[in-house]
Design a protein around this motif. Structure first.
Motif, mmCIF file in Angstrom:
data_model
loop_
_atom_site.group_PDB
_atom_site.id
_atom_site.type_symbol
_atom_site.label_atom_id
_atom_site.label_comp_id
_atom_site.label_asym_id
_atom_site.label_seq_id
_atom_site.Cartn_x
_atom_site.Cartn_y
_atom_site.Cartn_z
ATOM 1 N N LEU A 39 -11.464 1.877 -5.128
ATOM 2 C CA LEU A 39 -12.576 2.825 -5.280
ATOM 3 C C LEU A 39 -12.672 3.387 -6.697
ATOM 4 C CD1 LEU A 39 -12.380 4.792 -1.916
ATOM 5 C CD2 LEU A 39 -13.757 2.808 -2.465
ATOM 6 N N ASP A 52 -4.083 4.109 -10.298
ATOM 7 C CA ASP A 52 -3.205 4.956 -9.484
ATOM 8 C C ASP A 52 -3.564 4.842 -8.013
ATOM 9 O OD1 ASP A 52 -1.810 5.853 -11.609
ATOM 10 O OD2 ASP A 52 -2.808 7.801 -11.780
ATOM 11 N N PHE A 53 -4.890 4.831 -7.754
ATOM 12 C CA PHE A 53 -5.353 4.740 -6.371
ATOM 13 C C PHE A 53 -4.852 3.439 -5.735
ATOM 14 C CE2 PHE A 53 -8.610 3.055 -3.442
ATOM 15 C CZ PHE A 53 -8.569 4.024 -2.464
ATOM 16 N N SER A 55 -2.300 1.585 -6.580
ATOM 17 C CA SER A 55 -0.849 1.543 -6.344
ATOM 18 C C SER A 55 -0.462 2.420 -5.151
ATOM 19 C CB SER A 55 -0.057 1.894 -7.605
ATOM 20 O OG SER A 55 -0.426 3.133 -8.074
ATOM 21 N N SER A 56 -1.214 3.532 -4.940
ATOM 22 C CA SER A 56 -0.939 4.362 -3.756
ATOM 23 C C SER A 56 -1.296 3.597 -2.486
ATOM 24 C CB SER A 56 -1.761 5.652 -3.800
ATOM 25 O OG SER A 56 -1.425 6.398 -4.921
ATOM 26 N N ILE A 57 -2.410 2.870 -2.533
ATOM 27 C CA ILE A 57 -2.833 2.098 -1.351
ATOM 28 C C ILE A 57 -1.805 0.988 -1.062
ATOM 29 C CG2 ILE A 57 -4.593 0.483 -0.471
ATOM 30 C CD1 ILE A 57 -5.653 3.275 -0.284
ATOM 31 N N LEU A 59 1.332 1.096 -1.648
ATOM 32 C CA LEU A 59 2.490 1.740 -1.021
ATOM 33 C C LEU A 59 2.212 2.093 0.439
ATOM 34 C CD1 LEU A 59 3.645 4.169 -3.868
ATOM 35 C CD2 LEU A 59 4.911 2.225 -2.984
ATOM 36 N N ILE A 60 0.997 2.603 0.675
ATOM 37 C CA ILE A 60 0.678 3.046 2.042
ATOM 38 C C ILE A 60 0.531 1.845 2.984
ATOM 39 C CG2 ILE A 60 -1.867 3.301 2.284
ATOM 40 C CD1 ILE A 60 -0.582 6.395 2.844
ATOM 41 N N LYS A 63 3.944 0.887 3.863
ATOM 42 C CA LYS A 63 4.525 1.856 4.795
ATOM 43 C C LYS A 63 3.974 1.632 6.211
ATOM 44 C CE LYS A 63 4.892 6.802 5.439
ATOM 45 N NZ LYS A 63 3.727 7.531 5.891
ATOM 46 N N LYS A 64 2.668 1.481 6.310
ATOM 47 C CA LYS A 64 2.028 1.310 7.622
ATOM 48 C C LYS A 64 2.498 0.000 8.266
ATOM 49 C CE LYS A 64 -0.395 5.048 7.358
ATOM 50 N NZ LYS A 64 -0.009 6.214 8.123
ATOM 51 N N PHE A 77 -7.367 2.317 9.845
ATOM 52 C CA PHE A 77 -6.847 3.521 9.191
ATOM 53 C C PHE A 77 -7.602 3.788 7.887
ATOM 54 C CE2 PHE A 77 -4.035 4.951 5.749
ATOM 55 C CZ PHE A 77 -3.701 6.220 6.203
ATOM 56 N N LYS A 81 -10.523 6.756 6.697
ATOM 57 C CA LYS A 81 -10.369 7.628 5.517
ATOM 58 C C LYS A 81 -11.503 7.462 4.518
ATOM 59 C CE LYS A 81 -6.347 8.884 7.017
ATOM 60 N NZ LYS A 81 -6.211 10.171 7.658
#
Lengths: 122, 173
Positions: A39, A52-53, A55-57, A59-60, A63-64, A77, A81
């Motif tokens: 995005l 950054d967005f 790399s966070s996605i 990671l998530i 995790k999921k 999910f 969001k």
């Protein structure tokens, strides 16, 4: 000696199958990441993006996935969001039915026109 | 007669295309996720900025109050711009402000708060940005309004301004 050999073979087989299943998991994770839109740098997938967005996605999703979520659950999910737009391959629903049905409709109308013209020419 | 009909159909089709493309020119070419209806708060565990202990979401958001969750970082320039407005909002007794420090250096974040003041009742640390994703954020600053039933009722992307502050105050009245 024989027992040792047998143990070694079993150990190698277990290690190999583990490696194979990790490889499959990584393939599926990459497939999901390639299907998620970044995005921040729009036009790039999360897989390709370094933001950054993204790399966070990454990671998530990891995790999921480790929490036992399936591919569809991860998409659901993220859609909850960020909306349908975050997925490159939108599924058929009330917001996307024009997107899916319009090409089919155009194809049918176009086909009908061509057929009619061919019959007329005959 | 038939040719005339075909021409009319073609003309209508061209007008239709023109209207669609003309409308498209007005739309921004970047997508901003919107909140359609209320959304539940995510359940999470996060590090507290001051104590460095982990706290659970139930201990951050109680049911009896309105909350504002503001995502900020010391490196974010628009966050500096909106900070005075957050300070103003923090004076309001009927709302609690929660800060989410996003992908930041802890020392820089502390300097930021010391320099500009602390409007937050609690600050949570989001070192890798995953907590912001749980809230549906994709950058900084972003602000969420949470009602007494622990539902996210409004989302503001970008720095808040006086108009948004007014809107928030209207909500919590």
């Amino acid at each position: 000696m024989k027992t040792l050999k047998a143990f070694l073979i079993i150990f190698l087989l277990i290690g190999f199958s583990q490696l194979k299943s990790d490889e499959k998991k990584d393939e599926l994770k990459n497939k999901i990441l390639k299907n998620i839109r970044c995005l921040i740098c729009q036009g790039q997938s999360v897989y390709d993006s370094e933001s950054d967005f993204a790399s966070s996605i990454k990671l998530i999703v990891d995790k999921k996935f480790n929490d036992g979520m399936s591919e569809d659950q991860v998409y659901r999910f993220l859609k909850e969001k960020y909306g349908d737009w975050v997925i490159y391959d939108p599924k058929l629903n009330k917001n996307t039915y024009i997107l899916w049905l319009l090409p089919l409709l155009l194809f049918l109308v176009g086909g009908a026109i061509i057929r009619k013209n061919l019959i007329f020419k005959k | 007669m038939k040719n005339k009909l075909n021409l009319i159909i073609l003309f209508i089709f061209l007008i239709f295309c023109l209207v669609i493309f003309y409308k498209g020119l007005d739309n921004p070419n970047t997508y901003t996720p919107k909140i359609n209806g209320e959304k539940n708060l995510p359940v999470f565990k996060a590090k507290d900025f001051t104590s460095n202990n982990y706290i659970e979401s139930d201990n951050v958001f109680a049911k009896e109050s309105y909350y504002i969750l503001n995502i900020w970082a010391s490196w974010c320039v628009p966050c500096r711009k909106e900070h005075p407005l957050l300070m103003e909002l923090s004076k309001n007794q009927s709302i609690k402000l929660i800060g989410l420090n996003y992908r930041d250096n802890l020392n820089n974040a502390k300097k930021f708060i010391n320099e500009l003041g602390n409007p937050y009742d609690k600050i949570l640390i989001d070192k890798d940005g995953t907590l912001a994703v749980e809230f549906g954020a994709y950058g900084v600053p972003e602000t969420f309004l949470i009602d007494k039933n622990k539902k996210i009722i409004k989302k503001f992307v970008g720095p808040i301004n006086k108009k948004i502050v007014k809107e928030i105050k209207l909500f919590i009245k």
